[in-house]
Motif scaffolding. Structure first.
Motif, PDB file in Angstrom:
ATOM      1  N   THR A 133       3.477   8.958  -6.643  1.00  0.00           N
ATOM      2  CA  THR A 133       3.285   9.607  -5.372  1.00  0.00           C
ATOM      3  C   THR A 133       2.508  10.507  -5.789  1.00  0.00           C
ATOM      4  O   THR A 133       2.506  11.486  -6.329  1.00  0.00           O
ATOM      5  CB  THR A 133       4.725  10.218  -4.981  1.00  0.00           C
ATOM      6  OG1 THR A 133       5.493   9.088  -4.969  1.00  0.00           O
ATOM      7  CG2 THR A 133       4.411  10.848  -3.797  1.00  0.00           C
ATOM      8  N   ALA A 134       1.159  10.584  -4.773  1.00  0.00           N
ATOM      9  CA  ALA A 134       0.300  11.460  -4.560  1.00  0.00           C
ATOM     10  C   ALA A 134       0.434  12.598  -3.666  1.00  0.00           C
ATOM     11  O   ALA A 134       1.252  12.526  -2.855  1.00  0.00           O
ATOM     12  CB  ALA A 134      -1.256  10.816  -4.188  1.00  0.00           C
ATOM     13  N   SER A 135      -0.336  13.735  -4.155  1.00  0.00           N
ATOM     14  CA  SER A 135      -0.139  14.908  -3.305  1.00  0.00           C
ATOM     15  C   SER A 135      -1.087  14.851  -2.003  1.00  0.00           C
ATOM     16  O   SER A 135      -0.780  15.974  -1.051  1.00  0.00           O
ATOM     17  CB  SER A 135      -0.272  16.066  -4.029  1.00  0.00           C
ATOM     18  OG  SER A 135      -1.757  16.232  -4.454  1.00  0.00           O
ATOM     19  N   ILE A 136      -1.899  14.000  -1.808  1.00  0.00           N
ATOM     20  CA  ILE A 136      -2.536  13.980  -0.580  1.00  0.00           C
ATOM     21  C   ILE A 136      -2.426  12.292  -0.258  1.00  0.00           C
ATOM     22  O   ILE A 136      -1.811  11.776  -0.664  1.00  0.00           O
ATOM     23  CB  ILE A 136      -4.031  14.022  -0.982  1.00  0.00           C
ATOM     24  CG1 ILE A 136      -4.600  13.179  -1.857  1.00  0.00           C
ATOM     25  CG2 ILE A 136      -4.271  15.550  -1.483  1.00  0.00           C
ATOM     26  CD1 ILE A 136      -6.183  13.213  -2.173  1.00  0.00           C
ATOM     27  N   ASN A 137      -3.075  12.265   1.057  1.00  0.00           N
ATOM     28  CA  ASN A 137      -3.204  10.922   1.579  1.00  0.00           C
ATOM     29  C   ASN A 137      -3.818  10.004   0.925  1.00  0.00           C
ATOM     30  O   ASN A 137      -5.163  10.154   0.325  1.00  0.00           O
ATOM     31  CB  ASN A 137      -3.886  11.097   3.053  1.00  0.00           C
ATOM     32  CG  ASN A 137      -3.950   9.641   3.779  1.00  0.00           C
ATOM     33  OD1 ASN A 137      -3.813   8.500   3.245  1.00  0.00           O
ATOM     34  ND2 ASN A 137      -3.715   9.694   5.123  1.00  0.00           N
ATOM     35  N   ILE A 138      -3.253   8.995   0.293  1.00  0.00           N
ATOM     36  CA  ILE A 138      -4.082   8.039  -0.708  1.00  0.00           C
ATOM     37  C   ILE A 138      -5.105   7.311  -0.093  1.00  0.00           C
ATOM     38  O   ILE A 138      -5.905   6.492  -0.965  1.00  0.00           O
ATOM     39  CB  ILE A 138      -2.970   7.030  -1.543  1.00  0.00           C
ATOM     40  CG1 ILE A 138      -2.115   6.217  -0.556  1.00  0.00           C
ATOM     41  CG2 ILE A 138      -2.115   7.934  -2.232  1.00  0.00           C
ATOM     42  CD1 ILE A 138      -1.250   5.117  -1.183  1.00  0.00           C
ATOM     43  N   PHE A 139      -5.183   7.107   1.136  1.00  0.00           N
ATOM     44  CA  PHE A 139      -6.092   6.266   1.798  1.00  0.00           C
ATOM     45  C   PHE A 139      -7.273   7.042   1.574  1.00  0.00           C
ATOM     46  O   PHE A 139      -8.552   6.466   1.562  1.00  0.00           O
ATOM     47  CB  PHE A 139      -5.970   6.202   3.213  1.00  0.00           C
ATOM     48  CG  PHE A 139      -6.785   5.231   3.980  1.00  0.00           C
ATOM     49  CD1 PHE A 139      -7.936   5.750   4.645  1.00  0.00           C
ATOM     50  CD2 PHE A 139      -6.515   3.811   3.837  1.00  0.00           C
ATOM     51  CE1 PHE A 139      -8.653   4.713   5.366  1.00  0.00           C
ATOM     52  CE2 PHE A 139      -7.518   2.876   4.373  1.00  0.00           C
ATOM     53  CZ  PHE A 139      -8.507   3.310   5.087  1.00  0.00           C
TER      54      PHE A 139
ATOM     55  N   ASP B 103       1.581   5.151   3.960  1.00  0.00           N
ATOM     56  CA  ASP B 103       2.724   5.828   4.935  1.00  0.00           C
ATOM     57  C   ASP B 103       3.426   6.829   3.917  1.00  0.00           C
ATOM     58  O   ASP B 103       3.644   8.064   4.196  1.00  0.00           O
ATOM     59  CB  ASP B 103       3.754   5.078   5.690  1.00  0.00           C
ATOM     60  CG  ASP B 103       3.178   4.258   6.730  1.00  0.00           C
ATOM     61  OD1 ASP B 103       3.613   3.460   7.362  1.00  0.00           O
ATOM     62  OD2 ASP B 103       2.059   4.882   7.101  1.00  0.00           O
ATOM     63  N   LYS B 104       3.703   6.406   2.867  1.00  0.00           N
ATOM     64  CA  LYS B 104       4.469   7.276   1.718  1.00  0.00           C
ATOM     65  C   LYS B 104       3.552   7.872   0.772  1.00  0.00           C
ATOM     66  O   LYS B 104       3.976   8.374  -0.230  1.00  0.00           O
ATOM     67  CB  LYS B 104       5.640   6.364   1.104  1.00  0.00           C
ATOM     68  CG  LYS B 104       6.632   5.887   1.870  1.00  0.00           C
ATOM     69  CD  LYS B 104       7.756   4.909   1.159  1.00  0.00           C
ATOM     70  CE  LYS B 104       8.626   4.619   2.060  1.00  0.00           C
ATOM     71  NZ  LYS B 104       9.589   3.747   1.382  1.00  0.00           N
ATOM     72  N   ASP B 105       2.256   7.508   0.604  1.00  0.00           N
ATOM     73  CA  ASP B 105       1.341   8.217  -0.155  1.00  0.00           C
ATOM     74  C   ASP B 105       1.671   7.713  -1.589  1.00  0.00           C
ATOM     75  O   ASP B 105       1.726   8.538  -2.551  1.00  0.00           O
ATOM     76  CB  ASP B 105       1.176   9.613  -0.316  1.00  0.00           C
ATOM     77  CG  ASP B 105       0.497   9.910   1.279  1.00  0.00           C
ATOM     78  OD1 ASP B 105       0.863  11.113   1.754  1.00  0.00           O
ATOM     79  OD2 ASP B 105      -0.288   9.152   1.868  1.00  0.00           O
ATOM     80  N   THR B 106       1.933   6.341  -1.816  1.00  0.00           N
ATOM     81  CA  THR B 106       2.583   5.874  -3.096  1.00  0.00           C
ATOM     82  C   THR B 106       2.067   4.615  -3.613  1.00  0.00           C
ATOM     83  O   THR B 106       1.618   3.886  -2.522  1.00  0.00           O
ATOM     84  CB  THR B 106       4.003   5.779  -3.054  1.00  0.00           C
ATOM     85  OG1 THR B 106       4.641   6.771  -2.593  1.00  0.00           O
ATOM     86  CG2 THR B 106       4.812   5.193  -4.260  1.00  0.00           C
ATOM     87  N   LEU B 107       1.713   4.489  -4.891  1.00  0.00           N
ATOM     88  CA  LEU B 107       1.257   3.498  -5.594  1.00  0.00           C
ATOM     89  C   LEU B 107       2.239   2.795  -6.368  1.00  0.00           C
ATOM     90  O   LEU B 107       3.252   3.677  -6.974  1.00  0.00           O
ATOM     91  CB  LEU B 107       0.079   4.081  -6.736  1.00  0.00           C
ATOM     92  CG  LEU B 107      -0.587   3.105  -7.513  1.00  0.00           C
ATOM     93  CD1 LEU B 107      -1.347   1.965  -6.840  1.00  0.00           C
ATOM     94  CD2 LEU B 107      -1.526   3.704  -8.662  1.00  0.00           C
TER      95      LEU B 107
END
Length: 115
Positions: free
Chosen positions: A23-29, A74-78
């Motif tokens: 999970t990232a602390s920013i918008n992963i897009f 939506d979850k900013d998750t890889l």
């Protein structure tokens, strides 16, 4: 600054499955490229899989067909779905982000595959 937090590692038998999350602390897009690396004991860190912001994926030959990298914006998750695990997949798995010339790493999560 981007913070990355991995989870999902553990002990699994040969042939089993695990799903890693990062999970990232920013918008992963907004991240150019996300990747999973791994480091086995006594070995150098190696690239496992990558995914671009456009959704293009690439895999190391050793995991092609067994592992799947994906994102949930939506979850900013890889994610890294790992199937048909082998003892050779054992190591610490790290999430990596490349964003506008800067590289960020997570703290790593241990994956151990027993024979």
């Amino acid at each position: 600054q981007v913070q990355l937090v991995e989870s999902g590692g553990g002990l699994v038998q040969h042939g089993g499955s695990l799903r890693l999350s990062c999970t990232a602390s920013i918008n992963i897009f907004s991240i150019n490229t996300l990747a999973w690396y791994r480091q086995a004991p006594g070995k150098q860190r190696e690239l496992v899989a990558t995914i671009t912001s456009g959704g293009t994926t690439n895999y190391d030959d050793s995991v092609e067909g067994r592992f799947t990298i994906s994102t949930d914006n939506d979850k900013d998750t890889l994610y890294l779905q790992m199937n048909s695990l082998k003892p050779g997949d054992t190591g610490v798995y790290y999430c990596n982000a490349f964003r506008w010339g800067h590289v960020y790493w997570g703290q790593g999560t241990q994956v151990t595959v027993s024979s």
